[in-house]
Design an enzyme around this catalytic site. Structure first.
Site, PDB file in Angstrom:
ATOM      1  N   ASP A  16      -1.865   0.169  17.224  1.00 22.09           N
ATOM      2  CA  ASP A  16      -1.607   0.748  15.738  1.00 22.09           C
ATOM      3  C   ASP A  16      -2.653   2.189  15.687  1.00 22.09           C
ATOM      4  OD1 ASP A  16      -1.934   1.297  13.086  1.00 22.09           O
ATOM      5  OD2 ASP A  16      -3.423  -0.141  12.783  1.00 22.09           O
ATOM      6  N   ALA A  17      -1.836   3.159  15.889  1.00 22.39           N
ATOM      7  CA  ALA A  17      -2.243   4.512  16.057  1.00 22.39           C
ATOM      8  C   ALA A  17      -2.566   5.167  14.549  1.00 22.39           C
ATOM      9  CB  ALA A  17      -1.498   5.378  16.636  1.00 22.39           C
ATOM     10  N   ASP A  47      -6.229  -2.669   2.146  1.00 23.72           N
ATOM     11  CA  ASP A  47      -6.649  -1.910   3.523  1.00 23.72           C
ATOM     12  C   ASP A  47      -7.572  -0.792   3.311  1.00 23.72           C
ATOM     13  OD1 ASP A  47      -6.701  -1.013   6.076  1.00 23.72           O
ATOM     14  OD2 ASP A  47      -4.514  -1.274   6.625  1.00 23.72           O
ATOM     15  N   GLY A  72       4.191   4.261   5.010  1.00 20.98           N
ATOM     16  CA  GLY A  72       3.506   4.237   6.227  1.00 20.98           C
ATOM     17  C   GLY A  72       3.760   3.034   7.158  1.00 20.98           C
ATOM     18  N   ASP A 111       1.989   1.432   8.899  1.00 19.25           N
ATOM     19  CA  ASP A 111       0.856   0.534   8.794  1.00 19.25           C
ATOM     20  C   ASP A 111       0.736  -0.451   7.688  1.00 19.25           C
ATOM     21  OD1 ASP A 111       0.214   2.891   7.488  1.00 19.25           O
ATOM     22  OD2 ASP A 111      -1.602   2.917   7.902  1.00 19.25           O
ATOM     23  N   LYS A 126      -6.081   1.378  17.398  1.00 22.94           N
ATOM     24  CA  LYS A 126      -6.225  -0.047  17.602  1.00 22.94           C
ATOM     25  C   LYS A 126      -5.571  -0.775  18.447  1.00 22.94           C
ATOM     26  CE  LYS A 126      -6.597   0.685  13.471  1.00 22.94           C
ATOM     27  NZ  LYS A 126      -6.500   2.003  12.809  1.00 22.94           N
ATOM     28  N   ASN A 137      -5.422   6.920  11.509  1.00 21.89           N
ATOM     29  CA  ASN A 137      -5.692   8.297  11.233  1.00 21.89           C
ATOM     30  C   ASN A 137      -6.823   8.536  12.010  1.00 21.89           C
ATOM     31  OD1 ASN A 137      -3.784   9.413   9.137  1.00 21.89           O
ATOM     32  ND2 ASN A 137      -4.608   7.594   7.958  1.00 21.89           N
ATOM     33  N   THR A 189     -32.037   9.878  -4.362  1.00 18.32           N
ATOM     34  CA  THR A 189     -30.926  10.548  -4.196  1.00 18.32           C
ATOM     35  C   THR A 189     -29.938  10.099  -3.087  1.00 18.32           C
ATOM     36  OG1 THR A 189     -31.478  12.540  -5.404  1.00 18.32           O
ATOM     37  CG2 THR A 189     -29.595  12.972  -3.913  1.00 18.32           C
TER      38      THR A 189
END
Length: 249
Positions: A8-9, A125, A102, A104, A15, A11, A179
Site C-alpha cells: 500500500d503506497a 482512515d 483513491g 486506498d 505499508k 502519501n 500553549t
C-alpha cells in the site's frame, strides 16, 4: 493457500503485509523519506518468494516502476497494480467519476463490505489525510469526506505560529494549561470532533447498527476520542487490495 505480498503506497509511508487467502500478517512499513528502497529491501530480506506482488498506489508511475524493479530483482516477480474501478467484489462505486476515488479508500470500503455484506459500514482512515466513507448493504458505496490529518493540521497551524510542539504522546485533557498542550489538544480533539460530526452527517437514518472501522497510521491515537464500537482494523487497506487482486484473476 496463497502467499502474496501486498503493498500500500500511501502519501507518507509504504505499508506491506503477507496475504494467506484469509488474513494479512507479517505487516510492516517504511517511510518515503530517506533510503526507502534500501529499507524495504532489508525489511523483505527474510521473506520467502511470494507467488504474487500486489500494489495499490496513490503515487505516479515512477514509484510503481521502482517497486516493480525491486520485485523483479529480488524474486523475478512482476507487479500487479490495483486501480479504482466502477465496481468490484460486490461494491458499486458511487462516485460520479470513479477514477477520482483513491485506491486506498476503494480498497478499505471493499474490505469492510466483504466482512459483512448485508451491513452498513462507516470507514474512518486517519493518515496524512483523514477520510470517512460509507458503504451500504449490498455494496452501495455512497461516497465520503476528506479532512486534513493530524500532521497537516499541525503544519497549517505552525505556518502562522512559532514554537510548534511535537504531537507525540497521548491526547491532553482540555482546557489545557500551557500553549504546547493547547495546540496538541486542539489538533487531536479537533480532528476527533470533526470525524464524529462527519460520521453523524453521512450515515442515513436507515443505517441501523452500522459497523464502524478505524484504520490508518494515526487512528490508534484517536480511537479513545471516537464513539464506542469503532473496531481497530489496521490492515483494512491491505486486505482490500488482496481481495481486489483475487477478483482480478
Amino acid at each position: 493457500m496463497p502467499h502474496w505480498l501486498i503493498l500500500d503506497a500511501g502519501n507518507s509511508r509504504l505499508k506491506f503485509g503477507l496475504w494467506d487467502g484469509h488474513r494479512v500478517h507479517a505487516t510492516g512499513a517504511v517511510s518515503w523519506s530517506g533510503d526507502w528502497p534500501g529499507e524495504l529491501d532489508m525489511a523483505l530480506a527474510a521473506m520467502a518468494r511470494p507467488e504474487r506482488v500486489v500494489v495499490g498506489s496513490v503515487h505516479q508511475t515512477a514509484t510503481v516502476e521502482a517497486l516493480e524493479a525491486i520485485s523483479r530483482r529480488r524474486w523475478g516477480c512482476p507487479l500487479t497494480r490495483i486501480t479504482t474501478t466502477a465496481a468490484a467484489c460486490g461494491v458499486q462505486n458511487g462516485y460520479r467519476d470513479y477514477r477520482q476515488l483513491g485506491v486506498d479508500r476503494w480498497a478499505a470500503v471493499v474490505a469492510a463490505h466483504l466482512r459483512a455484506p448485508e451491513a452498513w459500514h462507516l470507514v474512518i482512515d486517519v493518515g496524512t489525510a483523514a477520510t470517512v466513507d460509507v458503504v451500504g448493504p449490498r455494496g452501495d458505496y455512497r461516497g465520503g469526506a476528506i479532512f486534513p490529518g493530524l500532521r497537516l493540521l499541525a503544519d497549517a497551524l505552525g505556518s502562522g505560529t512559532a514554537g510548534l510542539p511535537s504531537l507525540a504522546g497521548e491526547a491532553v485533557p482540555l482546557p489545557a494549561r500551557s500553549t504546547p498542550d493547547a495546540i496538541r489538544g486542539g489538533v487531536v480533539h479537533g480532528l476527533a470532533g470533526a470525524l464524529r460530526h462527519l460520521a453523524s452527517e453521512m450515515l442515513p437514518a436507515e443505517a441501523v447498527r452500522p459497523r464502524r472501522w478505524l484504520t490508518g497510521g494515526d487512528a490508534g491515537r484517536l480511537q479513545p476520542l471516537l464513539p464506542q464500537g469503532a473496531v481497530w482494523a489496521p490492515d483494512l487497506v491491505l486486505e482490500g487490495l488482496a481481495q481486489l487482486a483475487r477478483e482480478s484473476g
